[in-house]
Enzyme design. Structure first.
Site, mmCIF file in Angstrom:
data_model
loop_
_atom_site.group_PDB
_atom_site.id
_atom_site.type_symbol
_atom_site.label_atom_id
_atom_site.label_comp_id
_atom_site.label_asym_id
_atom_site.label_seq_id
_atom_site.Cartn_x
_atom_site.Cartn_y
_atom_site.Cartn_z
ATOM 1 N N ASP A 13 0.809 -1.225 0.000
ATOM 2 C CA ASP A 13 0.000 0.000 0.000
ATOM 3 C C ASP A 13 0.838 1.269 0.000
ATOM 4 O O ASP A 13 0.454 2.281 0.579
ATOM 5 C CB ASP A 13 -0.972 0.015 1.204
ATOM 6 C CG ASP A 13 -1.850 -1.219 1.223
ATOM 7 O OD1 ASP A 13 -2.236 -1.679 0.135
ATOM 8 O OD2 ASP A 13 -2.144 -1.726 2.319
ATOM 9 N N GLY A 40 -4.547 -4.391 -3.719
ATOM 10 C CA GLY A 40 -5.555 -3.373 -4.000
ATOM 11 C C GLY A 40 -4.796 -2.130 -4.420
ATOM 12 O O GLY A 40 -4.142 -1.514 -3.589
ATOM 13 N N HIS A 41 -4.813 -1.831 -5.700
ATOM 14 C CA HIS A 41 -4.043 -0.702 -6.222
ATOM 15 C C HIS A 41 -4.997 0.407 -6.647
ATOM 16 O O HIS A 41 -5.858 0.201 -7.493
ATOM 17 C CB HIS A 41 -3.162 -1.153 -7.402
ATOM 18 C CG HIS A 41 -2.123 -2.150 -6.985
ATOM 19 N ND1 HIS A 41 -1.224 -2.710 -7.848
ATOM 20 C CD2 HIS A 41 -1.828 -2.678 -5.764
ATOM 21 C CE1 HIS A 41 -0.437 -3.539 -7.176
ATOM 22 N NE2 HIS A 41 -0.783 -3.541 -5.915
ATOM 23 N N GLN A 225 1.978 -6.090 -3.187
ATOM 24 C CA GLN A 225 2.444 -6.199 -1.800
ATOM 25 C C GLN A 225 3.707 -5.356 -1.607
ATOM 26 O O GLN A 225 3.931 -4.433 -2.362
ATOM 27 C CB GLN A 225 2.699 -7.672 -1.406
ATOM 28 C CG GLN A 225 1.426 -8.497 -1.232
ATOM 29 C CD GLN A 225 0.844 -9.004 -2.539
ATOM 30 O OE1 GLN A 225 1.526 -9.657 -3.307
ATOM 31 N NE2 GLN A 225 -0.421 -8.743 -2.789
HETATM 32 P P1 GDP Z 1 -0.752 0.249 -3.556
HETATM 33 O O1 GDP Z 1 -1.342 -1.027 -3.049
HETATM 34 O O2 GDP Z 1 0.712 0.332 -3.306
HETATM 35 O O3 GDP Z 1 -1.101 0.539 -4.983
HETATM 36 O O4 GDP Z 1 -1.406 1.413 -2.678
HETATM 37 P P2 GDP Z 1 -2.964 1.555 -2.270
HETATM 38 O O5 GDP Z 1 -3.717 2.008 -3.459
HETATM 39 O O6 GDP Z 1 -3.440 0.351 -1.562
HETATM 40 O O7 GDP Z 1 -2.873 2.679 -1.153
HETATM 41 C C1 GDP Z 1 -2.349 3.944 -1.432
HETATM 42 C C2 GDP Z 1 -3.448 4.972 -1.121
HETATM 43 O O8 GDP Z 1 -2.876 6.265 -1.054
HETATM 44 C C3 GDP Z 1 -4.517 5.087 -2.210
HETATM 45 O O9 GDP Z 1 -5.733 5.435 -1.610
HETATM 46 C C4 GDP Z 1 -3.997 6.212 -3.092
HETATM 47 O O10 GDP Z 1 -5.048 6.878 -3.793
HETATM 48 C C5 GDP Z 1 -3.390 7.117 -2.066
HETATM 49 N N1 GDP Z 1 -2.236 7.897 -2.522
HETATM 50 C C6 GDP Z 1 -1.228 7.553 -3.364
HETATM 51 N N2 GDP Z 1 -0.293 8.520 -3.425
HETATM 52 C C7 GDP Z 1 -0.714 9.498 -2.593
HETATM 53 C C8 GDP Z 1 -0.150 10.751 -2.174
HETATM 54 O O11 GDP Z 1 0.926 11.156 -2.583
HETATM 55 N N3 GDP Z 1 -0.870 11.474 -1.258
HETATM 56 C C9 GDP Z 1 -2.065 11.061 -0.756
HETATM 57 N N4 GDP Z 1 -2.682 11.820 0.132
HETATM 58 N N5 GDP Z 1 -2.623 9.890 -1.121
HETATM 59 C C10 GDP Z 1 -1.948 9.112 -2.021
HETATM 60 P P1 IMO Z 2 -0.872 -4.266 -2.207
HETATM 61 O O1 IMO Z 2 -0.441 -4.820 -3.540
HETATM 62 C C1 IMO Z 2 -0.973 -4.669 2.144
HETATM 63 C C2 IMO Z 2 -1.006 -8.745 3.749
HETATM 64 C C3 IMO Z 2 -2.272 -9.176 4.468
HETATM 65 C C4 IMO Z 2 -1.690 -10.146 5.473
HETATM 66 C C5 IMO Z 2 -0.563 -10.813 4.694
HETATM 67 C C6 IMO Z 2 -0.952 -12.166 4.092
HETATM 68 O O2 IMO Z 2 -2.167 -3.546 -2.245
HETATM 69 O O3 IMO Z 2 0.239 -3.496 -1.580
HETATM 70 P P2 IMO Z 2 -2.469 -12.879 2.025
HETATM 71 O O4 IMO Z 2 -3.929 -12.642 1.763
HETATM 72 O O5 IMO Z 2 -1.563 -12.347 0.969
HETATM 73 O O6 IMO Z 2 -2.176 -14.313 2.360
HETATM 74 O O7 IMO Z 2 -2.178 -12.055 3.393
HETATM 75 O O8 IMO Z 2 -0.213 -9.923 3.649
HETATM 76 N N1 IMO Z 2 -1.210 -8.241 2.365
HETATM 77 C C7 IMO Z 2 -1.158 -6.941 2.027
HETATM 78 N N2 IMO Z 2 -0.997 -5.843 2.790
HETATM 79 N N3 IMO Z 2 -1.064 -4.554 0.790
HETATM 80 C C8 IMO Z 2 -1.204 -5.644 0.012
HETATM 81 O O9 IMO Z 2 -1.162 -5.573 -1.336
HETATM 82 C C9 IMO Z 2 -1.290 -6.908 0.624
HETATM 83 N N4 IMO Z 2 -1.445 -8.181 0.176
HETATM 84 C C10 IMO Z 2 -1.376 -8.969 1.241
HETATM 85 O O10 IMO Z 2 -2.904 -8.081 5.071
HETATM 86 O O11 IMO Z 2 -1.109 -9.435 6.533
HETATM 87 MG MG MG Z 3 -2.872 -1.690 -1.780
#
Ligand code: GDP
Ligand code: IMO
Ligand code: MG
Length: 431
Positions: A13, A40-41, A225
């Protein structure tokens, strides 16, 4: 033209989706190579939020080819939902712009049932998985009993494998995990429909990529991840079930290591973690809650609140080494606006000894105390800043200190969730 890998340096994340979407502008191919719909991207484009779990984050750009490599575990129902949602949005996804590897492993209903039932049985010691069947699907892959995409497309092979698998899994589910058994016939019918829907997209990602390299195409690999959830290098057993590090971009898509030019590590300006496991810089105070609120730190897949803490450079330095990072991209710097002073963890103290490396053993990490360096914060809003030189002096210092302490240049700073809210210092596709 270069091949660039984007990976997460922390526990996921970090903002990989946003950065991949941005870099996709200059890429011809965008490839997922590991993980599944545990990812979850999030992308925000023109005020509209998109969350992708399986489809590569380049899909919103016209004329790009997105690929799901053999290293991914794929839940066909989830992919079909994503395709339908894009179509409703006026975005046509065709076999010309999406290729699914024939060799990837398919997540089956028994994988999800096992994931959930095992976590329940573990009780307090649970990992906190996403419950999407990721671990059990990779287990079958390694046990050589899994169902691959090309098995699903061949009804004879599919029914034979399915019957064997359901018999075994039902035994474990009912006799050991005290869960409900599953019905082979029902799974067969549902998955047959899935296979017909997905058949046109299935192909050889490795051969397609080889042709693309031959044409001099630009290729972007999208990690899921974060490095510290890696099955080998992460905080085992609080990890996911695949190799997350950049090296797996090769195994998970069918290319060789000599074909990668650049590896970019995404680093959130602070640290978060979802699920169980050690987290040395975790803040269970007001600052932690403030970061969680203003950073919107709730899981994009499960909606769970993310644990928050100060930036841990022991963690980031571990990722620099494990991935051979060329550059860092620092995201969510805007979330730190108004917090003064700021802290960066530069080392751990373990039983009186100072550690300057990350010990991935849970037992050691649980006893580590963070050693912090204090930096001055800034008050000015930065979400509209587009040039590094326009950042407040203390925000610039924060980034420069990250560069110094990691020995890695920061080439992108993200100051908001929108595509435009980004300071790009260098384009990764420039040679
Ligand atoms: P990922 O799994 O690495 O793709 O990241 P996620 O999408 O799960 O979580 C990142 C969150 O931060 C999302 O809700 C993005 O929209 C948000 N985000 C990304 N870059 C920025 C930033 O520079 N500032 C803020 N405030 N939010 C951001
Ligand atoms: P992105 O791509 C954050 C975490 C879960 C749990 C552990 C194992 O959005 O960064 P799993 O379901 O993979 O067996 O869970 O890994 N986890 C993540 N945490 N971002 C993710 O993906 C994750 N994918 C798995 O919360 O702790
Ligand atoms: Mg994510």
């Amino acid at each position: 033209m270069p091949a660039v890998v984007v990976i997460g340096t922390q526990w996921g994340d970090e903002g990989k989706g946003k950065v991949v979407d941005l870099f996709s502008e200059d890429a011809d191919y965008i490839v997922r190579f590991q993980g599944g719909n545990n990812a979850g991207h999030t992308l925000v484009v023109n005020n509209k939020k998109y969350i992708f779990h399986l489809i590569p984050s380049g899909i919103l750009h016209q004329g790009k080819v997105c690929m799901i490599g053999n290293g991914v575990v794929l839940d066909p129902g989830v992919l079909i939902e994503e395709l339908d949602r894009l179509e409703k949005n006026g975005q046509r996804v065709t076999p010309e712009n999406l290729v699914i590897s024939e060799h990837l492993h398919v997540i089956m209903p028994y994988h999800k049932a096992l994931d959930v039932a095992r976590e329940e049985k573990k009780g307090k010691g649970k990992i906190g998985t996403t419950g999407r069947g990721i671990g059990p699907c990779y287990e079958d892959k390694v046990a050589r009993t899994g169902i691959r995409m090309n098995d699903l497309l061949d009804t004879e092979i599919f029914i034979e494998k399915l019957e064997k698998n359901v018999a075994e899994k039902n035994f474990i589910l009912t006799k050991f995990l005290e869960a409900e058994p599953l019905d082979t016939e029902k799974i067969y019918r549902t998955y047959l429909e899935y296979s017909e829907r997905l058949r046109p997209y299935v192909g050889s990602v490795s051969r397609e990529l080889s042709k693309a390299f031959g044409r001099g195409a630009s290729i972007l690999f999208e990690g899921a991840q974060g490095t510290h959830l890696d099955i080998d290098h992460g905080t085992y057993p609080y990890v996911t079930s695949s190799n997350v590090v950049a090296g797996n971009a090769c195994c998970g898509s069918g290319i060789g290591p000599t074909q990668i030019d650049r590896v970019i590590g995404i680093c959130k300006a602070y640290t978060t973690r979802v699920g169980g496991g050690p987290f040395v810089t975790e803040l269970s105070d007001e600052i932690g809650r403030h970061i969680q609120q203003s950073g919107g730190e709730y899981g994009a897949t499960t909606g769970r609140p993310r644990r928050c803490g100060w930036l841990d450079l022991v963690v980031v330095n571990n990722a620099v080494r494990l991935n051979g990072l060329s550059w860092l991209a620092v995201t969510k710097l805007d979330v730190l606006t108004g917090i003064d002073p700021l802290k960066i963890c530069t080392a751990y103290r373990y039983r009186g000894e100072k550690l300057d490396y990350f010990p991935p053993q849970v037992k050691i990490l649980e006893d580590c105390e963070p050693v912090y360096e204090t930096l001055r914060g800034w008050k000015e809003p930065i979400t509209n800043v587009r040039k590094f030189t326009d950042l407040p002096e203390n925000a610039k210092n924060y980034i420069r200190r990250v560069e110094e302490l990691t020995g890695t240049p920061v080439k992108l700073v993200s100051v908001g969730p929108e595509r435009e809210q980004t300071i790009v210092l260098e384009n990764p596709f420039d040679e």
